[in-house]
Design an enzyme around this catalytic site. Sequence first.
Site, PDB file in Angstrom:
ATOM      1  CB  ALA A 155      -0.916  -0.005   1.219  1.00  0.00           C
ATOM      2  CD  GLN A 183      -3.019  -2.444  -1.671  1.00  0.00           C
ATOM      3  OE1 GLN A 183      -2.375  -2.193  -0.651  1.00  0.00           O
ATOM      4  NE2 GLN A 183      -3.862  -3.453  -1.759  1.00  0.00           N
ATOM      5  CE1 TYR A 204      -5.428   0.785   6.839  1.00  0.00           C
ATOM      6  CE2 TYR A 204      -5.372  -1.002   5.258  1.00  0.00           C
ATOM      7  CZ  TYR A 204      -4.950  -0.452   6.448  1.00  0.00           C
ATOM      8  OH  TYR A 204      -4.067  -1.122   7.243  1.00  0.00           O
TER       9      TYR A 204
END
Length: 353
Positions: free
Chosen positions: A55, A97, A180
């Site tokens: 991420a 990502q 998230y």
Amino acid sequence: MLLTPLTLRGITLRNRIGVSPMCQYSAVEGRAGDWHLVHYGGFATGGAGLVVFEASAVEGRGRISPADLGIWDDAQVEPLARVVRFVESQGAVPALQLAHAGRKASVRVPWEQGGAPLSPKAGGWAVVGPSALPFADGHATPAALDEAGLRGVVAAFGAAARRAVGAGFRAVEVHAAHGYLLHQFLSPLSNRRTDAYGGDFAGRTRLAREVVAAVRAAVPDAMPVLVRVSATDWVDGGWTPDQTVALARDLGGLGVDLVDCSSGGLVPYARVPVAPGYQVGFAERVRREAGVASAAVGMITTPTQAEAIVAGGQADLVLMAREFLRDPHFPLRAATALAVDGPWPRQYLRARP
């Protein structure tokens, strides 16, 4: 089947084994370093078809911790590109990502006080979300994003996607899972808005759809766009597998090429029935009912298990996390176990069985 190629738009994976994104909490000012080169490079030499980098925050306040990778600044591009070049040179497809932590931002790295929230005195920052509901006790209460803030988030994802292209990534994944920001908007447990970004399914999925459209527009037509979702919150009244299938249909219409089906992460009190392959059914439903390619994740640890998932039509791709940490050469082991040729680096051929 597991060791056969998979084509998504203009790229072809050498096999159907991928590395799931795993945060390393080892960046400095959002920039990749030597750890990332060795970490991701090892998966590429180990034979993975797809390597999804962890991420990477699309804006500074979207970091989980101060040590997250970032893609909100041009200065972060070349350090990532260095890693991307090596991964691709070893035959793997590098993907990034794109993420925003929302109300789960501003915490310590996991090995410091268990990832406890960062106070302003300790370097913490203000967090945002769909509604003024904190993730858990002790976490900061997020500011509900207004229209300008929402437009900024969409623009940040689009700009991050363009930087990912500049860094040489061959695919991007939008992170809409694990509690998230985008997942926070999807779930009625965290989204209590009464405007056009809340309420019914169309309202709660609006931000995710706008972000995906912005990302799709920012990358070349030949570049696949993936989306990671939490297929269920594992809590009554939360996001459900039925809604995941409906969202996947919408995403397919927006040009998404594969839906990566995980689950949970929205609230700390969810009861998740963790067991081998416990999330595979979500990927199977998306593939069958939404007509979109899917990836299965979660407690997939053996070559025969992974082979059965792909050969049985439950998913197009198997993504693994912890098993790759235990064995970065899992695809080579799988090839041996399944008695097929593996993607051995020429430097390792002498060790081939």
